[in-house]
Design an enzyme around this catalytic site. Structure first.
Site, short mmCIF file in Angstrom:
data_model
loop_
_atom_site.label_atom_id
_atom_site.label_comp_id
_atom_site.label_asym_id
_atom_site.label_seq_id
_atom_site.Cartn_x
_atom_site.Cartn_y
_atom_site.Cartn_z
N ASP A 1 11.32 -11.84 -34.70
CA ASP A 1 10.45 -11.70 -35.88
C ASP A 1 9.66 -10.39 -35.88
OD1 ASP A 1 8.68 -12.25 -33.86
OD2 ASP A 1 8.02 -14.18 -34.66
N ASP A 2 9.89 -9.53 -34.89
CA ASP A 2 9.28 -8.20 -34.91
C ASP A 2 10.34 -7.10 -35.09
OD1 ASP A 2 10.49 -8.43 -32.46
OD2 ASP A 2 8.77 -7.76 -31.27
N ASP B 1 18.62 -14.67 -24.12
CA ASP B 1 19.48 -13.50 -24.27
C ASP B 1 20.24 -13.20 -22.98
OD1 ASP B 1 17.16 -12.78 -22.95
OD2 ASP B 1 16.72 -11.03 -24.19
N HIS C 1 10.75 -3.32 -28.90
CA HIS C 1 9.43 -2.82 -28.54
C HIS C 1 9.35 -2.45 -27.06
CE1 HIS C 1 9.23 -7.08 -27.40
NE2 HIS C 1 8.34 -6.69 -26.50
#
Length: 375
Positions: free
Chosen positions: A197-198, A286, A310
């Site tokens: 969601d980023d 992941d 990020h």
């Protein structure tokens, strides 16, 4: 008369000597070319063909030794053959202009984009995504969360409550990934792409990237966050373990899997199997995807620098290349604000993630984008 005969003999000797020297020079050049070609392409068909043509004792496949010897009988034929073979070698070594040509004609409707989130980020993160990239790709985007949200459901009908824990734990993350996988298998989509969601997803660039591959082949594409394979311990039984090493694409940057490969993952990923597999190596979602694909199935990760998380320094992504990226992100990096550096429609205070500015750069016709934005 004797003097004339001596002159003719001397000229013949000089001519023969020059001819021998020329043959030696050309032969040396051909051998050097063979060695150079062998260093770069040891198994190339052109190099094998060159050896066969220039070595009378090793005629090429299907060639006639007698004809080869006859052709090599004159310097002219030998030189012509050398020139012709060198040209063939250069053509083989040259890169193909069609290397980036589409393998498959697909559209955004062929892609299942799974966005993993949690209820506490619905307003702060998901509203931003809904206003930007998801607004143009609602039918292709499926939001996987851990809590009901009528407001979010009204904006898009593809909100899926996973019944997983809201904790940011290994088990909770794997629980959501298991639901994502099952929902993709139930669909008729050709590609499964996971993002967080980023992430900002440039769907046009994503489709362009995936079109270079066939969805029926074994394709796993993304970007690792580590500079080496991850080391893990696979639990075979209560008392038996073994070390495993594999690459994985970080979920924070996003990754994609072809349907052909996803179907092969089924024994370790479908139903409750994904959770069990994650417990075998005791790693997050992941990592478990990478374990199944690389360690179990033996399919290698295709690395792409077009995916960004990020966990990397996003300041290094130049503004001139933003339109070519598949995913972008934002957050903190080394205790500093980490986002794309760009001049855009909004100030950093108004748009700390820079997603709104990126969206106006890619889609200037968006109603809320300023008419005259300086980029």
């Amino acid at each position: 008369m004797l003097k004339n005969w001596g002159k003719k003999l001397l000229l013949s000797i000089v001519g023969a000597t020059l001819t021998c020297l020329l043959v030696l020079v050309v032969d040396q050049q051909s051998r050097h070319m063979l060695e150079t070609q062998s260093d770069h392409e040891p198994g190339s068909a052109a190099a094998v063909h060159l050896r066969a043509d220039l070595d009378p004792a090793n005629p090429g496949d299907g060639g006639d030794p007698a004809n080869s010897a006859q052709d090599s009988g004159t310097f002219s034929a030998y030189f012509n053959k050398l020139t012709r073979v060198r040209r063939d070698v250069e053509q083989v070594a040259a890169p193909s202009k069609d290397s980036a040509a589409p393998e498959e004609d697909i559209t955004a409707n062929d892609v299942f984009i799974a966005v993993k989130t949690t209820k506490k980020f619905h307003r702060s993160r998901m509203d931003l995504l809904m206003d930007t990239w998801i607004s143009r790709n609602k039918e292709q985007t499926f939001i996987f969360t851990d809590g009901e949200d009528e407001e979010l459901q009204k904006k898009t009908g593809n909100v899926i409550s996973t019944n997983c824990s809201a904790a940011h734990s290994r088990q909770a993350l794997s629980c959501k990934m298991a639901v994502e996988y099952d929902k993709f298998i139930e669909s008729d989509k050709k590609w499964f792409c996971h993002v967080d969601d980023d992430n900002y997803v440039n769907v046009r660039t994503l489709v362009k990237l995936l079109s270079r591959y066939s969805h029926t082949n074994d394709i796993y594409i993304g970007k690792p966050s580590l500079d080496r394979p991850i080391q893990a311990t696979e639990r075979i039984s209560e008392s038996n373990m073994r070390p495993v090493n594999f690459w994985f694409a970080t979920g924070g940057a996003g990754f994609c899997i072809s349907r052909g490969l996803a179907l092969k993952m089924s024994p370790w990923a479908s139903g409750g199997h994904f959770m069990n597999t994650a417990e075998k190596i005791r790693l997050p979602d992941d990592c478990t995807i990478g374990y199944i694909i690389e360690s179990v199935l033996g399919v290698k990760l295709i690395r792409s620098n077009l995916f960004h998380s990020h966990l990397e320094n996003l300041h290094q992504v130049p503004q001139s290349e933003i339109h070519n990226q598949v995913t972008l992100s934002y957050g903190m990096f080394e205790n500093k604000r980490n986002a794309i550096l760009m001049k855009g429609a909004f100030s950093v205070e108004e748009d700390p993630s820079r997603f709104r500015s990126v969206h106006c750069l890619l889609y200037p016709d968006t109603p809320w984008c300023p008419w005259k934005a300086a980029y």
